[in-house]
Scaffold this active site. Structure first.
Site, PDB file in Angstrom:
ATOM      1  CE  LYS A  46      -1.514  -4.323   3.505  1.00 51.62           C
ATOM      2  NZ  LYS A  46      -1.712  -5.691   3.007  1.00 51.62           N
ATOM      3  CE1 TYR A  85      -3.941  -2.034   5.019  1.00 55.11           C
ATOM      4  CE2 TYR A  85      -3.506   0.285   4.565  1.00 55.11           C
ATOM      5  CZ  TYR A  85      -3.702  -1.006   4.122  1.00 55.11           C
ATOM      6  OH  TYR A  85      -3.645  -1.283   2.782  1.00 55.11           O
ATOM      7  CG  PHE A 115      -1.145   5.445  -4.799  1.00 58.09           C
ATOM      8  CD1 PHE A 115      -0.091   4.575  -5.085  1.00 58.09           C
ATOM      9  CD2 PHE A 115      -0.836   6.650  -4.202  1.00 58.09           C
ATOM     10  CE1 PHE A 115       1.237   4.910  -4.785  1.00 58.09           C
ATOM     11  CE2 PHE A 115       0.486   7.003  -3.909  1.00 58.09           C
ATOM     12  CZ  PHE A 115       1.517   6.129  -4.202  1.00 58.09           C
ATOM     13  CB  SER A 144      -0.842  -0.031   1.279  1.00 62.39           C
ATOM     14  OG  SER A 144      -1.348   1.238   1.571  1.00 62.39           O
TER      15      SER A 144
END
Ligand code: UDP
Length: 344
Positions: A157, A153, A182, A128
């Site tokens: 990643k 979150y 994105f 991400s």
């Protein structure tokens, strides 16, 4: 020739399901795993309707090594894995950080271990743009540093990418591409497949379409006092089909010419920054529907402005986004209308 089997974890989720459609279209044989913790079974029906193919599907949890082992044993030769199964909401991760670390990290660890036990060496990982934190400059290319993640979150990643990079360094056979998404939005143009949050949506576009469909009373735009032209956050909204097609390009590359290093990463965006308010206005223009919205307080964990420099993906994967945000909004609305049997 037998088509190549690709394991797709989280294949009943939003991005996974659209990617399964594109894998079939490119002659691959996807094998789907999902535990329906955040997804709805009806997306599998949508895939079948679009592709006309019977699905190979296993219900289970990717943190469960025994379950994963069983799938790998049963399926025999898998050419590669696409790992979508993870929690993905910024706001929710701020509220439930341990749940996010537990699920997103443990599922990756279990998966990579089981892949190695079965000599499966090619992995596409769902990463991400949140790995960049609040970037110093935009557009963001892949050489931007990982700043402190704005949310748990985003931190998961970052950690997963680090784990993969380290795993590749220690193992000459393992090849990994991380795709840094994105903001994927929209739905399949057939309206047979789209985003279907199992409860109140956390992401912007399903909240917009559900509000337009009168399921939600009002969209709240989180923050109107940011340092941006209209005060709302800026994102790079990419059509889900474009994003799904990038995964096929990435697996083509891994299984074909290969990657120069064992670990590669690509930004997947359009290269256009659009504010949240602009997107809301585009939705109203494109669909002609009324939308009840207001500007509310900021949401914890949000990056203020980000959009991609997608040049590396263009040069090395021969991929670039073809659809606009308007296309994506039109398709998202068509999907929502079909789902709710609306005729507006
Ligand atoms: N957003 C909003 N209202 C909502 C949901 C999201 O204003 O009900 C904003 C959010 O604050 C962010 C942008 O829309 O600026 C995109 O949020 P989303 O959760 O869809 O994706 P993210 O960028 O967090 O991955």
């Amino acid at each position: 020739m037998k088509s190549k089997k690709i394991l797709v974890t989280g294949g009943a989720g939003y991005i996974g399901a659209h990617t399964v459609v594109e894998l079939f279209a490119s002659g691959y044989s996807p094998v789907i795993i999902d535990n329906f913790s955040k997804s709805d079974r009806t997306l599998l029906d949508g895939i079948e309707k679009i592709t006309g193919k019977a699905l190979t599907f296993y219900e289970g949890d990717c943190t469960d090594r025994q379950f994963l082992n069983g799938v790998f044993e049963k399926e025999g030769k898998l050419e590669g894995v696409m790992h979508f199964a993870a929690y993905k909401s910024v706001g929710e991760s701020v509220e439930f950080p341990i749940m996010y670390y537990q699920n997103n990290i443990n599922s990756l660890l279990a998966l990579v271990e089981v892949m190695k036990e079965h000599q499966v060496n090619n992995l596409i990982f769902s990463s991400s743009c949140t790995v960049y934190g609040e970037p110093d400059s935009i557009p963001v290319d892949e050489y931007a540093p990982f700043k402190k993640a704005e949310s748990p979150y985003g931190a998961t990643k970052q950690m997963c990418e680090q784990i993969l990079e380290d795993a590749v360094r220690a193992d000459i056979d393992l090849k990994v591409i991380s795709l840094r998404y994105f903001n994927p939005i929209g739905a399949h143009p057939s309206a047979m497949l789209g985003e279907l949050p199992i409860d109140k949506p956390n992401n912007l576009v399903p909240y917009i379409t559900q509000t337009a469909a009168s399921i939600r009373e009002k969209l709240v735009i989180f923050g109107g006092d940011y340092d941006t032209p209209d005060g709302t956050c800026i994102r790079d909204f990419i059509h889900i089909v474009d994003l799904a097609q990038a995964h096929v390009k990435a697996i083509d590359k891994l299984l074909g010419e290969g990657i120069s290093d064992g670990y590669q990463y690509y930004n997947l965006g359009t290269g256009q920054g659009i504010s949240v308010l602009q997107l809301v206005k585009e939705f109203i223009e494109v669909t002609g529907v009324k939308l009840n919205y207001e500007i509310g307080p900021r949401r914890a964990g949000d990056v203020v402005k980000t959009y991609a420099n997608p040049t590396k993906a263009k040069n090395e994967l021969n991929w670039s986004a073809q659809y606009t945000s308007r296309d994506a909004l039109r398709d998202a609305w068509a999907w929502e209308k079909r789902l709710r049997r609306l005729n507006t």
